[in-house]
Design an enzyme around this catalytic site. Structure first.
Site, short mmCIF file in Angstrom:
data_model
loop_
_atom_site.label_atom_id
_atom_site.label_comp_id
_atom_site.label_asym_id
_atom_site.label_seq_id
_atom_site.Cartn_x
_atom_site.Cartn_y
_atom_site.Cartn_z
N THR A 101 62.90 50.44 27.99
CA THR A 101 63.43 51.84 28.01
C THR A 101 62.54 52.60 29.09
OG1 THR A 101 62.07 52.69 26.28
CG2 THR A 101 64.03 51.49 25.55
N LEU A 154 58.28 51.09 25.40
CA LEU A 154 58.35 52.61 25.21
C LEU A 154 57.36 53.46 25.96
CD1 LEU A 154 58.54 52.82 21.28
CD2 LEU A 154 60.48 52.99 22.88
N VAL A 194 53.71 49.12 25.19
CA VAL A 194 53.61 50.37 25.62
C VAL A 194 53.71 50.39 27.26
CG1 VAL A 194 52.33 52.89 25.87
CG2 VAL A 194 52.13 51.49 23.98
N LYS A 195 54.75 51.22 27.88
CA LYS A 195 54.83 51.19 29.32
C LYS A 195 53.91 52.56 29.82
CE LYS A 195 59.14 50.32 31.43
NZ LYS A 195 60.64 50.86 31.59
N VAL A 196 53.31 52.08 30.67
CA VAL A 196 52.24 53.05 31.54
C VAL A 196 52.55 52.76 33.16
CG1 VAL A 196 49.86 53.46 31.97
CG2 VAL A 196 50.42 52.66 29.79
#
Ligand code: E4P
Length: 281
Positions: free
Chosen positions: A27, A63, A93-95
Site C-alpha cells: 500500500t 504500510l 514498513v515502507k520507508v
C-alpha cells in the site's frame, strides 16, 4: 518468484487472496486515501487491521510512514510495527529511500532504514528509481527494495517529449534503437537519457545484476506496474516479487487465442458428448 497485490482496498485484498497465488500486499498513502474515501466514516486504524487480517499471516503487507525526517520515520515505523504487527504478524514498513524534495536530507531515508533494520523491523525501501538507491537501501539493511517501474517509464517519456497515458506500455527495445540512431547522427543528449536506464524493466535488471555481483540480499519488488507486459518483463529481468493492481494481475491471464480456444473446445466437447467421460448421462 511471488506476486503481491498493490492496493489498499479491502475487497480487492480478499478477492486476490482467495485466488491462492497472491502472497502479499503493498500500500501507500495514495492507495489508502482512495480506499478509505470509498468508506465514509471508516476508522482508519480499524480499517488497516481488517486489511492485515484479510491478507493473513505469512502474507506481508507494506504500510508506509509519512514523516520525512529519519527520527519521525523511525517513530512512526515503530508505531506501525508494534501497534499493527500483533494483528496478523505480517507488517512490513515502507520507508522512502530519501526525502529530498520535502526535506533537504538525502540521508534521512537511509538512516531510518538502518535504524529500523537493526532493530529487527522489516523495511521495504520505496520510491527507488536508480540502482544506486537500491544498493544503498540494501546496505542499510532493507528486506525489500521497490523500484517504481511505471514512474521511471513516465520520467523517460517526459524527458523525451513522448506523450503517454498512465497504463501505456513503453517498448524499451524500440526506444533504445531509436535513441541509438539519434546518437549516431550526433545527438549527444540522446545517448544519455536517464543515465542510460531507459525503462523500469531495465532498472530491475540493473538492480538484480548489482545485487548478484555484490552479494546484496534484499529482495526486489517491482512496483508501480501499470500493465501486464511490465509485470512479465520485470519477472524475466529478475524481480523476486511483482506487486501490481488487481486489473493488471488479471490482465496477465488474458489472450484472445486462449479465450477463442476455450470457446471452441467447449463447443466441440458438447458436440462429442465429451461429458460422458465425467459421468454425464
Ligand atoms: C507500490 O509499492 C507503489 O506504492 C505503487 O506501485 C505505486 O504505483 P503508481 O506509480 O502507479 O502510483
Amino acid at each position: 518468484m511471488r506476486i503481491f497485490l498493490d492496493s489498499g482496498d479491502l475487497d480487492e485484498v480478499r478477492e486476490a487472496v482467495s485466488w491462492g497465488v497472491v502472497e502479499g500486499v503493498t500500500t501507500n498513502p495514495t492507495l489508502i486515501r482512495e480506499a478509505i474515501s470509498r468508506r465514509p466514516g471508516a476508522d482508519l486504524a480499524g480499517y488497516v487491521e481488517e486489511l492485515l487480517r484479510a491478507a493473513g499471516p505469512g502474507r506481508p503487507v507494506s504500510l508506509e510512514v509519512m514523516g520525512t525526517r529519519s527520527a519521525d520515520m523511525v517513530r512512526e515505523a515503530l508505531r506501525l510495527y508494534e501497534g499493527f504487527n500483533p494483528v496478523a504478524g505480517n507488517v512490513v514498513v515502507k520507508v522512502p529511500v530519501n526525502t529530498r524534495g520535502v526535506e533537504d536530507g538525502d540521508l534521512e531515508g537511509v538512516r531510518a532504514i538502518r535504524e529500523l533494520s537493526s532493530s529487527g523491523v522489516p523495511v521495504n525501501a520505496t520510491l527507488i528509481m536508480t540502482p544506486g538507491q537500491a544498493a544503498l537501501a540494501a546496505l542499510a539493511g532493507a528486506r525489500y527494495v521497490s523500484p517504481f517501474l511505471g514512474r521511471v517509464d513516465d520520467h523517460v517519456r517526459s524527458a523525451l517529449g513522448i506523450s503517454f497515458s498512465k497504463g501505456d506500455y513503453l517498448n524499451v527495445r524500440s526506444l533504445r534503437i531509436w535513441l541509438e540512431s539519434r546518437a549516431a547522427s550526433g545527438d549527444r543528449a540522446a545517448a544519455d537519457v536517464n543515465s542510460g536506464i531507459l525503462g523500469g524493466s531495465e532498472l530491475v535488471a540493473a538492480i538484480r545484476r548489482t545485487f548478484d555481483v555484490q552479494g546484496l540480499r534484499a529482495e526486489i519488488i517491482a512496483a508501480s506496474i501499470r500493465n501486464p507486459r511490465q509485470a512479465e518483463e520485470s519477472l524475466e529481468a529478475g524481480a523476486h516479487v511483482v506487486t501490481a493492481p488487481l486489473g493488471v494481475i488479471l490482465g496477465m491471464l488474458r489472450h484472445p487465442k486462449t479465450e477463442e480456444g476455450v470457446r471452441i473446445f467447449a463447443e466441440d466437447a458438447r458436440r462429442a458428448n465429451y461429458g460422458e467421460l465425467f459421468g454425464a448421462k
